[in-house]
Design an enzyme around this catalytic site. Structure first.
Site, PDB file in Angstrom:
ATOM      1  N   ILE A 165      29.508  35.002  38.991  1.00 17.31           N
ATOM      2  CA  ILE A 165      28.351  34.122  39.195  1.00 17.31           C
ATOM      3  C   ILE A 165      27.241  34.952  39.840  1.00 17.31           C
ATOM      4  O   ILE A 165      27.396  35.417  40.974  1.00 17.31           O
ATOM      5  CB  ILE A 165      28.716  32.927  40.113  1.00 17.31           C
ATOM      6  N   GLU A 170      36.878  38.008  40.103  1.00 19.25           N
ATOM      7  CA  GLU A 170      38.140  38.084  40.856  1.00 19.25           C
ATOM      8  C   GLU A 170      38.029  37.322  42.170  1.00 19.25           C
ATOM      9  O   GLU A 170      38.948  36.612  42.583  1.00 19.25           O
ATOM     10  CB  GLU A 170      38.481  39.548  41.168  1.00 19.25           C
ATOM     11  N   CYS A 200      36.297  43.579  45.590  1.00 18.82           N
ATOM     12  CA  CYS A 200      37.385  42.698  45.119  1.00 18.82           C
ATOM     13  C   CYS A 200      38.741  43.280  45.487  1.00 18.82           C
ATOM     14  O   CYS A 200      39.658  42.544  45.864  1.00 18.82           O
ATOM     15  CB  CYS A 200      37.277  42.473  43.618  1.00 18.82           C
TER      16      CYS A 200
HETATM   17  N1  THU Z   1      31.807  42.063  38.179  1.00 15.34           N
HETATM   18  C1  THU Z   1      32.928  41.293  38.293  1.00 15.34           C
HETATM   19  O1  THU Z   1      32.914  40.085  38.034  1.00 15.34           O
HETATM   20  N2  THU Z   1      34.063  41.896  38.716  1.00 15.34           N
HETATM   21  C2  THU Z   1      34.159  43.209  39.078  1.00 15.34           C
HETATM   22  O2  THU Z   1      35.164  43.614  39.646  1.00 15.34           O
HETATM   23  C3  THU Z   1      33.067  44.116  38.779  1.00 15.34           C
HETATM   24  C4  THU Z   1      31.761  43.468  38.499  1.00 15.34           C
HETATM   25  C5  THU Z   1      30.565  41.402  37.755  1.00 15.34           C
HETATM   26  C6  THU Z   1      29.561  41.259  38.847  1.00 15.34           C
HETATM   27  C7  THU Z   1      28.259  41.210  38.086  1.00 15.34           C
HETATM   28  O3  THU Z   1      28.004  39.861  37.716  1.00 15.34           O
HETATM   29  C8  THU Z   1      28.538  42.012  36.814  1.00 15.34           C
HETATM   30  O4  THU Z   1      29.943  42.155  36.738  1.00 15.34           O
HETATM   31  C9  THU Z   1      27.881  43.386  36.806  1.00 15.34           C
HETATM   32  O5  THU Z   1      28.192  44.096  37.946  1.00 15.34           O
END
Ligand code: THU
Length: 137
Positions: A46, A58, A97
């Site tokens: 988000i 995550e 994360c």
């Molecule tokens: N992102 C994740 O959802 N998980 C991760 O572990 C790495 C990055 C998302 C955050 C952001 O919305 C997009 O990927 C680009 O960084």
């Protein structure tokens, strides 16, 4: 967990990408967190116009689970990629994360990186060696 179940959760992580709100990066990530007693909590990233409030998939899954009273986790399935495109490569979790996982997970926790036609299972100590956690507090 059986191979059939593994594949079911892999597909679920890919499907969960559809719930991302990511107009800035155009990257969608889906996560499926499995508790030790087999319950599942899904999350997608988000984003926010102010950038720093962005939350990864995550952490959305972990915070939903922890806020529902869960404390014992077995595995997390993660899939990501450009919005509207298939998960052609593995999408590893960011450092923040991994640190959140360190708060709630033991050495037997598994991180499963998912792509369209396969998955890679990594143990938690492999993905975050020499971690900082409650043992130092
Ligand atoms: N992102 C994740 O959802 N998980 C991760 O572990 C790495 C990055 C998302 C955050 C952001 O919305 C997009 O990927 C680009 O960084």
């Amino acid at each position: 967990m059986s191979e059939t179940e593994m594949k079911k959760y892999c597909s679920m992580a890919i499907k969960e990408r559809d719930n991302a709100y990511s107009p800035y990066s155009n990257i969608s990530v889906g996560a499926v967190l499995v508790t030790k007693d087999g319950k599942i909590y899904c999350g997608a990233n988000i984003e926010n116009a102010s950038f720093t409030p962005t939350v990864c998939a995550e952490r959305v899954a972990f915070f939903k689970a922890v806020n529902s009273g869960e404390r014992h986790f077995s595995k997390i399935f993660i899939a990501g990629g450009k919005c509207g495109e298939p998960s052609s490569d593995y999408f590893p979790p960011c450092g923040v994360c991994r640190q959140v996982m360190a708060e709630f997970c033991n050495d037997d926790f598994e991180v499963i990186l998912v792509k369209e036609n396969g998955y890679k299972k990594i143990t938690f100590p492999e993905i975050l060696p020499y971690r900082f956690d409650s043992n130092f507090m």
